[in-house]
Structure formats: C-alpha cells, structure tokens
Design a protein around this motif. Structure first.
Motif, PDB file in Angstrom:
ATOM      1  N   THR A  19       9.050  48.664   7.549  1.00 26.23           N
ATOM      2  CA  THR A  19       8.201  47.774   8.342  1.00 26.23           C
ATOM      3  C   THR A  19       9.056  46.559   8.666  1.00 26.23           C
ATOM      4  O   THR A  19      10.225  46.479   8.272  1.00 26.23           O
ATOM      5  CB  THR A  19       6.927  47.323   7.584  1.00 26.23           C
ATOM      6  N   LYS A  20       8.477  45.609   9.333  1.00 29.16           N
ATOM      7  CA  LYS A  20       9.215  44.405   9.725  1.00 29.16           C
ATOM      8  C   LYS A  20       9.818  43.670   8.519  1.00 29.16           C
ATOM      9  O   LYS A  20      10.917  43.144   8.601  1.00 29.16           O
ATOM     10  CB  LYS A  20       8.275  43.477  10.507  1.00 29.16           C
ATOM     11  N   ASN A  21       9.104  43.663   7.396  1.00 29.27           N
ATOM     12  CA  ASN A  21       9.546  42.885   6.241  1.00 29.27           C
ATOM     13  C   ASN A  21       9.787  43.676   4.965  1.00 29.27           C
ATOM     14  O   ASN A  21      10.156  43.090   3.948  1.00 29.27           O
ATOM     15  CB  ASN A  21       8.528  41.781   5.933  1.00 29.27           C
ATOM     16  N   LEU A  51       1.785  52.813   2.584  1.00 29.04           N
ATOM     17  CA  LEU A  51       1.376  51.656   1.789  1.00 29.04           C
ATOM     18  C   LEU A  51       1.915  50.371   2.413  1.00 29.04           C
ATOM     19  O   LEU A  51       1.192  49.389   2.573  1.00 29.04           O
ATOM     20  CB  LEU A  51       1.865  51.807   0.345  1.00 29.04           C
ATOM     21  N   ALA A  52       3.180  50.401   2.792  1.00 24.99           N
ATOM     22  CA  ALA A  52       3.794  49.220   3.403  1.00 24.99           C
ATOM     23  C   ALA A  52       3.170  48.908   4.758  1.00 24.99           C
ATOM     24  O   ALA A  52       2.826  47.755   5.052  1.00 24.99           O
ATOM     25  CB  ALA A  52       5.299  49.418   3.548  1.00 24.99           C
ATOM     26  N   ALA A  53       3.000  49.929   5.597  1.00 18.03           N
ATOM     27  CA  ALA A  53       2.510  49.717   6.960  1.00 18.03           C
ATOM     28  C   ALA A  53       1.034  49.329   7.012  1.00 18.03           C
ATOM     29  O   ALA A  53       0.644  48.470   7.809  1.00 18.03           O
ATOM     30  CB  ALA A  53       2.748  50.975   7.796  1.00 18.03           C
ATOM     31  N   LEU A  54       0.209  49.940   6.166  1.00 15.60           N
ATOM     32  CA  LEU A  54      -1.238  49.730   6.248  1.00 15.60           C
ATOM     33  C   LEU A  54      -1.758  48.620   5.348  1.00 15.60           C
ATOM     34  O   LEU A  54      -2.868  48.129   5.548  1.00 15.60           O
ATOM     35  CB  LEU A  54      -1.966  51.031   5.897  1.00 15.60           C
ATOM     36  N   CYS A  55      -0.957  48.221   4.357  1.00 14.96           N
ATOM     37  CA  CYS A  55      -1.452  47.271   3.371  1.00 14.96           C
ATOM     38  C   CYS A  55      -0.520  46.074   3.166  1.00 14.96           C
ATOM     39  O   CYS A  55      -0.925  44.933   3.331  1.00 14.96           O
ATOM     40  CB  CYS A  55      -1.668  48.027   2.060  1.00 14.96           C
ATOM     41  N   LEU A  56       0.728  46.342   2.809  1.00 17.16           N
ATOM     42  CA  LEU A  56       1.633  45.259   2.438  1.00 17.16           C
ATOM     43  C   LEU A  56       2.096  44.420   3.627  1.00 17.16           C
ATOM     44  O   LEU A  56       2.158  43.192   3.540  1.00 17.16           O
ATOM     45  CB  LEU A  56       2.827  45.818   1.672  1.00 17.16           C
ATOM     46  N   PRO A  58       0.484  44.002   6.604  1.00 17.91           N
ATOM     47  CA  PRO A  58      -0.612  43.133   7.036  1.00 17.91           C
ATOM     48  C   PRO A  58      -0.825  41.935   6.104  1.00 17.91           C
ATOM     49  O   PRO A  58      -1.110  40.826   6.569  1.00 17.91           O
ATOM     50  CB  PRO A  58      -1.832  44.057   7.041  1.00 17.91           C
ATOM     51  N   LEU A  59      -0.667  42.150   4.793  1.00 18.77           N
ATOM     52  CA  LEU A  59      -0.777  41.040   3.845  1.00 18.77           C
ATOM     53  C   LEU A  59       0.325  40.018   4.092  1.00 18.77           C
ATOM     54  O   LEU A  59       0.066  38.814   4.134  1.00 18.77           O
ATOM     55  CB  LEU A  59      -0.710  41.548   2.402  1.00 18.77           C
ATOM     56  N   ARG A  60       1.545  40.481   4.283  1.00 17.06           N
ATOM     57  CA  ARG A  60       2.684  39.592   4.562  1.00 17.06           C
ATOM     58  C   ARG A  60       2.445  38.792   5.832  1.00 17.06           C
ATOM     59  O   ARG A  60       2.687  37.582   5.884  1.00 17.06           O
ATOM     60  CB  ARG A  60       3.965  40.425   4.667  1.00 17.06           C
ATOM     61  N   ASP A  61       1.940  39.451   6.871  1.00 11.51           N
ATOM     62  CA  ASP A  61       1.662  38.761   8.137  1.00 11.51           C
ATOM     63  C   ASP A  61       0.563  37.714   7.965  1.00 11.51           C
ATOM     64  O   ASP A  61       0.642  36.621   8.512  1.00 11.51           O
ATOM     65  CB  ASP A  61       1.268  39.763   9.229  1.00 11.51           C
ATOM     66  N   TYR A  62      -0.451  38.050   7.188  1.00 14.72           N
ATOM     67  CA  TYR A  62      -1.561  37.127   6.951  1.00 14.72           C
ATOM     68  C   TYR A  62      -1.107  35.910   6.143  1.00 14.72           C
ATOM     69  O   TYR A  62      -1.442  34.772   6.464  1.00 14.72           O
ATOM     70  CB  TYR A  62      -2.690  37.857   6.213  1.00 14.72           C
ATOM     71  N   MET A  63      -0.342  36.143   5.092  1.00 13.34           N
ATOM     72  CA  MET A  63       0.096  35.062   4.207  1.00 13.34           C
ATOM     73  C   MET A  63       1.196  34.203   4.834  1.00 13.34           C
ATOM     74  O   MET A  63       1.364  33.053   4.475  1.00 13.34           O
ATOM     75  CB  MET A  63       0.584  35.623   2.871  1.00 13.34           C
ATOM     76  N   ILE A 108      -6.522  34.267  -2.541  1.00  9.32           N
ATOM     77  CA  ILE A 108      -6.407  34.448  -1.094  1.00  9.32           C
ATOM     78  C   ILE A 108      -5.933  35.863  -0.777  1.00  9.32           C
ATOM     79  O   ILE A 108      -6.497  36.550   0.081  1.00  9.32           O
ATOM     80  CB  ILE A 108      -5.470  33.386  -0.488  1.00  9.32           C
ATOM     81  N   MET A 109      -4.905  36.331  -1.495  1.00  3.09           N
ATOM     82  CA  MET A 109      -4.410  37.689  -1.275  1.00  3.09           C
ATOM     83  C   MET A 109      -5.461  38.722  -1.679  1.00  3.09           C
ATOM     84  O   MET A 109      -5.670  39.711  -0.972  1.00  3.09           O
ATOM     85  CB  MET A 109      -3.107  37.918  -2.051  1.00  3.09           C
ATOM     86  N   PHE A 110      -6.128  38.508  -2.807  1.00  2.00           N
ATOM     87  CA  PHE A 110      -7.164  39.413  -3.298  1.00  2.00           C
ATOM     88  C   PHE A 110      -8.264  39.595  -2.257  1.00  2.00           C
ATOM     89  O   PHE A 110      -8.659  40.719  -1.937  1.00  2.00           O
ATOM     90  CB  PHE A 110      -7.738  38.839  -4.601  1.00  2.00           C
ATOM     91  N   ASP A 111      -8.754  38.484  -1.716  1.00  2.00           N
ATOM     92  CA  ASP A 111      -9.835  38.545  -0.727  1.00  2.00           C
ATOM     93  C   ASP A 111      -9.387  39.246   0.551  1.00  2.00           C
ATOM     94  O   ASP A 111     -10.162  39.979   1.162  1.00  2.00           O
ATOM     95  CB  ASP A 111     -10.357  37.149  -0.414  1.00  2.00           C
TER      96      ASP A 111
END
Length: 173
Positions: A19-21, A51-56, A58-63, A108-111
C-alpha cells in the motif's frame, strides 16, 4: 479480488510496498526470531495485503501519522512462543497488533477501526506487565466485536467481547 490480490503480492515480492505506507515485510518482520523463519506462504501474504489495504492503510490515512505494527503474521512456533491462541488470526495473516502512544491515541484508533466494515474484532489489550496495544483482525464475515478492556494474559486469557452497538455513538474525549 482474492486471486488477483494474491498474484499482485507475489509479483511485488516480499520487499515491496503493498500500500502507500506499508510493505509486506513490516507485517511479518519480528525481533522474536530471525525473519527468514517467519516468512508467510503466498496465500497468507495475500491476506496480509488485504489487511493492509482494507484496514491498516485507511487507519494510517485517517490518523495522518505512522501506524507501527508490532505483530502481524506469526508462524505457529512464534505464535506459541508469544502465548497466542491456537486459532489466532495472526497465523493466517488476518490480524495485526498496533503500537499505541497514549490512551487517547488508542481510543481514536479504536473508534475508527471498529467502524470499518471488514473488521471482525478490535481489542484494546493490556498485559499484566503494563504493556498496551491495539489488536485488530479482519474477516470475510465480520462479527464487529470490540472490547476496550481486554486483559491479555496467555495463561488465563480473560476476555469479554461486546457486539458493536447499533447506533454509531462516540464517547466524549
């Protein structure tokens, strides 16, 4: 998507970014054993990619800050060594443990994670030694379970999972 993703991971090899990161290597690299003993098979690498593309990612982008994975894929020997359960999602490349900086950062990450459609469960884990981390796992048929107070102790394995509430309510910080 699974078959195409598998071919993509195989094409990129284990050292490239998936993924990007995130690189595939950071999802199986560990300080517990030499990395060559913990390399995932191709089907597990495909799961790590999802796991990286669908979860991690998006979390990285959000945070908008780096997300540090402390444990991703584990071979059976490593999973036993760290006290993982025999049916751990880590064995199939469908789970990651995430380093947290503070309880607020973790909340924040949990939510964010518990609201992703692919997330089967997300746990704020803490060991009796005082260590804390977030555990997230994905599934094709997610149960949307979350637990903000999971006590990770491999001998007693105390836990209670709560189903995600119907309403999307966020606590005040």
């Amino acid at each position: 998507m699974g078959f195409c993703w598998c071919r993509k991971v195989y094409y990129y090899s284990f050292a490239k970014m998936i993924t990007k990161n995130f690189s595939i290597e950071e999802l199986y690299n560990t300080s517990q054993i030499p990395v060559l003993q913990n390399v995932p098979p191709v089907d597990v690498a495909a799961n790590l990619g999802m796991l990286a593309a669908l979860c991690l990612q998006p979390l990285r982008d959000y945070m908008q800050t780096p997300v540090i994975i402390t444990s991703g894929y584990r071979c059976a020997w490593l999973n036993r060594k760290v006290g993982g359960v025999s049916n751990s999602y880590h064995l199939r490349g469908l789970a990651a443990d995430i380093h947290i900086e503070s309880r607020l950062h973790a909340r924040i990450m949990f939510d964010f994670l518990k609201d992703l459609p692919c997330v089967d469960s997300v746990l704020f884990e803490h060991g009796r030694s005082g260590s804390r981390w977030l555990h997230v796992q994905i599934s094709n048929n997610p149960r949307h379970l979350s637990n903000w107070n999971y006590i990770a102790d491999w001998k007693t394995c105390l836990f209670r999972l709560r189903a995600k509430p119907a309403q999307n309510t966020r606590p005040a910080y």
